[in-house]
Design a protein around this motif. Structure first.
Motif, PDB file in Angstrom:
ATOM      1  N   GLY A 131     -13.023   2.997   4.435  1.00 45.85           N
ATOM      2  CA  GLY A 131     -13.120   2.467   3.078  1.00 45.85           C
ATOM      3  C   GLY A 131     -14.353   1.606   2.860  1.00 45.85           C
ATOM      4  N   ILE A 132     -14.914   1.072   3.951  1.00 41.82           N
ATOM      5  CA  ILE A 132     -16.133   0.261   3.830  1.00 41.82           C
ATOM      6  C   ILE A 132     -17.328   1.132   3.483  1.00 41.82           C
ATOM      7  N   VAL A 133     -17.374   2.350   4.037  1.00 43.95           N
ATOM      8  CA  VAL A 133     -18.531   3.224   3.803  1.00 43.95           C
ATOM      9  C   VAL A 133     -18.270   4.252   2.702  1.00 43.95           C
ATOM     10  N   ASP A 134     -17.007   4.517   2.416  1.00 42.40           N
ATOM     11  CA  ASP A 134     -16.640   5.455   1.355  1.00 42.40           C
ATOM     12  C   ASP A 134     -16.071   4.644   0.196  1.00 42.40           C
ATOM     13  N   ALA A 135     -16.914   4.387  -0.799  1.00 46.58           N
ATOM     14  CA  ALA A 135     -16.517   3.504  -1.894  1.00 46.58           C
ATOM     15  C   ALA A 135     -15.299   4.029  -2.646  1.00 46.58           C
ATOM     16  N   LYS A 136     -15.221   5.336  -2.831  1.00 46.79           N
ATOM     17  CA  LYS A 136     -14.102   5.912  -3.579  1.00 46.79           C
ATOM     18  C   LYS A 136     -12.792   5.711  -2.819  1.00 46.79           C
ATOM     19  N   LEU A 137     -12.814   5.996  -1.517  1.00 45.93           N
ATOM     20  CA  LEU A 137     -11.614   5.812  -0.717  1.00 45.93           C
ATOM     21  C   LEU A 137     -11.235   4.335  -0.653  1.00 45.93           C
ATOM     22  N   GLY A 138     -12.251   3.468  -0.500  1.00 46.80           N
ATOM     23  CA  GLY A 138     -11.987   2.039  -0.449  1.00 46.80           C
ATOM     24  C   GLY A 138     -11.348   1.533  -1.727  1.00 46.80           C
ATOM     25  N   ALA A 139     -11.839   2.014  -2.873  1.00 45.02           N
ATOM     26  CA  ALA A 139     -11.277   1.595  -4.157  1.00 45.02           C
ATOM     27  C   ALA A 139      -9.836   2.060  -4.304  1.00 45.02           C
ATOM     28  N   GLU A 140      -9.539   3.269  -3.823  1.00 42.64           N
ATOM     29  CA  GLU A 140      -8.175   3.788  -3.906  1.00 42.64           C
ATOM     30  C   GLU A 140      -7.244   2.993  -2.987  1.00 42.64           C
ATOM     31  N   PHE A 141      -7.747   2.640  -1.810  1.00 45.65           N
ATOM     32  CA  PHE A 141      -6.978   1.842  -0.852  1.00 45.65           C
ATOM     33  C   PHE A 141      -6.601   0.500  -1.473  1.00 45.65           C
ATOM     34  N   ILE A 142      -7.568  -0.121  -2.151  1.00 44.35           N
ATOM     35  CA  ILE A 142      -7.318  -1.408  -2.792  1.00 44.35           C
ATOM     36  C   ILE A 142      -6.333  -1.269  -3.952  1.00 44.35           C
ATOM     37  N   GLU A 143      -6.564  -0.258  -4.787  1.00 40.08           N
ATOM     38  CA  GLU A 143      -5.732  -0.087  -5.986  1.00 40.08           C
ATOM     39  C   GLU A 143      -4.280   0.235  -5.644  1.00 40.08           C
ATOM     40  N   LYS A 144      -4.077   1.142  -4.686  1.00 42.45           N
ATOM     41  CA  LYS A 144      -2.732   1.641  -4.433  1.00 42.45           C
ATOM     42  C   LYS A 144      -1.953   0.820  -3.411  1.00 42.45           C
ATOM     43  N   LEU A 145      -2.659   0.141  -2.512  1.00 40.33           N
ATOM     44  CA  LEU A 145      -1.939  -0.584  -1.472  1.00 40.33           C
ATOM     45  C   LEU A 145      -2.183  -2.079  -1.521  1.00 40.33           C
ATOM     46  N   LEU A 146      -3.448  -2.489  -1.528  1.00 40.90           N
ATOM     47  CA  LEU A 146      -3.746  -3.913  -1.387  1.00 40.90           C
ATOM     48  C   LEU A 146      -3.383  -4.709  -2.637  1.00 40.90           C
ATOM     49  N   ASP A 147      -3.827  -4.267  -3.797  1.00 41.66           N
ATOM     50  CA  ASP A 147      -3.589  -5.034  -5.021  1.00 41.66           C
ATOM     51  C   ASP A 147      -2.099  -5.245  -5.317  1.00 41.66           C
ATOM     52  N   PRO A 148      -1.238  -4.219  -5.168  1.00 44.15           N
ATOM     53  CA  PRO A 148       0.192  -4.467  -5.407  1.00 44.15           C
ATOM     54  C   PRO A 148       0.772  -5.514  -4.467  1.00 44.15           C
ATOM     55  N   GLN A 149       0.305  -5.547  -3.211  1.00 48.01           N
ATOM     56  CA  GLN A 149       0.800  -6.543  -2.274  1.00 48.01           C
ATOM     57  C   GLN A 149       0.293  -7.939  -2.647  1.00 48.01           C
ATOM     58  N   LEU A 150      -0.979  -8.032  -3.027  1.00 50.21           N
ATOM     59  CA  LEU A 150      -1.537  -9.333  -3.387  1.00 50.21           C
ATOM     60  C   LEU A 150      -0.900  -9.874  -4.654  1.00 50.21           C
ATOM     61  N   ALA A 151      -0.496  -8.981  -5.547  1.00 49.45           N
ATOM     62  CA  ALA A 151       0.147  -9.419  -6.785  1.00 49.45           C
ATOM     63  C   ALA A 151       1.447 -10.171  -6.492  1.00 49.45           C
ATOM     64  N   LEU A 152       2.114  -9.833  -5.394  1.00 48.38           N
ATOM     65  CA  LEU A 152       3.343 -10.527  -5.028  1.00 48.38           C
ATOM     66  C   LEU A 152       3.058 -11.980  -4.665  1.00 48.38           C
ATOM     67  N   TYR A 153       1.938 -12.213  -3.989  1.00 49.79           N
ATOM     68  CA  TYR A 153       1.539 -13.585  -3.665  1.00 49.79           C
ATOM     69  C   TYR A 153       1.213 -14.358  -4.934  1.00 49.79           C
ATOM     70  N   VAL A 154       0.480 -13.721  -5.841  1.00 42.35           N
ATOM     71  CA  VAL A 154       0.123 -14.383  -7.088  1.00 42.35           C
ATOM     72  C   VAL A 154       1.375 -14.813  -7.845  1.00 42.35           C
ATOM     73  N   THR A 155       2.363 -13.932  -7.920  1.00 44.51           N
ATOM     74  CA  THR A 155       3.611 -14.250  -8.610  1.00 44.51           C
ATOM     75  C   THR A 155       4.299 -15.463  -7.983  1.00 44.51           C
ATOM     76  N   ARG A 156       4.364 -15.490  -6.649  1.00 39.90           N
ATOM     77  CA  ARG A 156       5.030 -16.605  -5.972  1.00 39.90           C
ATOM     78  C   ARG A 156       4.244 -17.898  -6.144  1.00 39.90           C
ATOM     79  N   LEU A 157       2.929 -17.836  -6.074  1.00 47.91           N
ATOM     80  CA  LEU A 157       2.120 -19.049  -6.215  1.00 47.91           C
ATOM     81  C   LEU A 157       2.181 -19.595  -7.643  1.00 47.91           C
ATOM     82  N   ARG A 158       2.257 -18.731  -8.629  1.00 50.24           N
ATOM     83  CA  ARG A 158       2.394 -19.191 -10.013  1.00 50.24           C
ATOM     84  C   ARG A 158       3.738 -19.859 -10.223  1.00 50.24           C
TER      85      ARG A 158
END
Length: 214
Positions: A131-158
């Motif tokens: 994902g570091i060298v393939d921008a498209k794959l990296g963006a998909e990795f972030i959108e589908k896996l990382l961002d949903p997980q990070l959103a859970l932290y944001v909800t708890r911190l708020r």
């Protein structure tokens, strides 16, 4: 004579899909992303490559879906006590017991266990590196896996902000990076062991700060 029972096509498809997931994850862990091929996945799974192309448009799509399925199964097995199941399928909210430090330590410990799990580690490293060298794959990795997980932290911190347990002017997104980034850094570099004690210390440092208090 008993009537002939037609094969269950849906069950056969499920078995084939599971075999493809397992083959894709095994191969990307063994050979890396670039050396993993549709032909190799098909051979390992015992299916024709036409079957794979009928369900997925590319190798990246196969691996991403296989990895998301693996992450969902890992979350179901390691869901912390008191956590609520989300409607997204396979994601779990961070528990809110009223003790922010304890809740964050619980979830970071589960993250440590996941990163140390051999079944998760190899494909995670392979997809992270690619994902570091393939921008498209990296963006998909972030959108589908990382961002949903990070959103859970944001909800708890708020929620902690609303309860007065966290500074009102703190940016939850930056705050969660203070928790996640050290774990990721140590895991990527493999400089020191990734342990529960380390996860607990990260939470203490992030919430308590490093400078002396009056």
């Amino acid at each position: 004579m008993a009537p002939h029972k037609a094969p269950d096509a849906s069950r056969r498809s499920d078995r084939s899909r599971r075999a493809i997931y397992d083959a894709a994850l095994a191969l990307v862990g063994e050979n890396g992303y670039r050396r993993t091929t549709i032909e190799g996945i098909a051979a390992r799974a015992g299916v024709g490559k036409q079957t794979i192309y009928r369900w997925w448009p590319s190798k990246a799509a196969v691996l991403m879906e296989a990895f998301l399925d693996l992450a969902a199964r890992a979350a179901e097995q390691a869901v912390p006590e008191g956590a609520a199941v989300s409607q997204g399928g396979g994601e779990y909210g961070i528990p809110d017991t009223g003790d922010l430090a304890a809740d964050l330590k619980l979830v970071l410990r589960a993250t440590v266990d996941e990163l140390n799990d051999p079944l998760m580690e190899a494909p995670t490293r392979a997809l992270t590196a690619e994902g570091i060298v393939d921008a498209k794959l990296g963006a998909e990795f972030i959108e589908k896996l990382l961002d949903p997980q990070l959103a859970l932290y944001v909800t708890r911190l708020r929620a902690a902000q609303e309860a007065g347990h966290l500074r009102a002017d703190a940016d939850p997104r930056i705050a969660l990076e203070l928790l996640i980034a050290p774990l990721t850094h140590r895991w990527l570099l493999r400089t020191l062991p990734l342990t529960h004690a380390y996860a607990d210390t990260i939470v203490d440092y992030a919430l308590g700060g490093l400078t002396p208090r009056p």
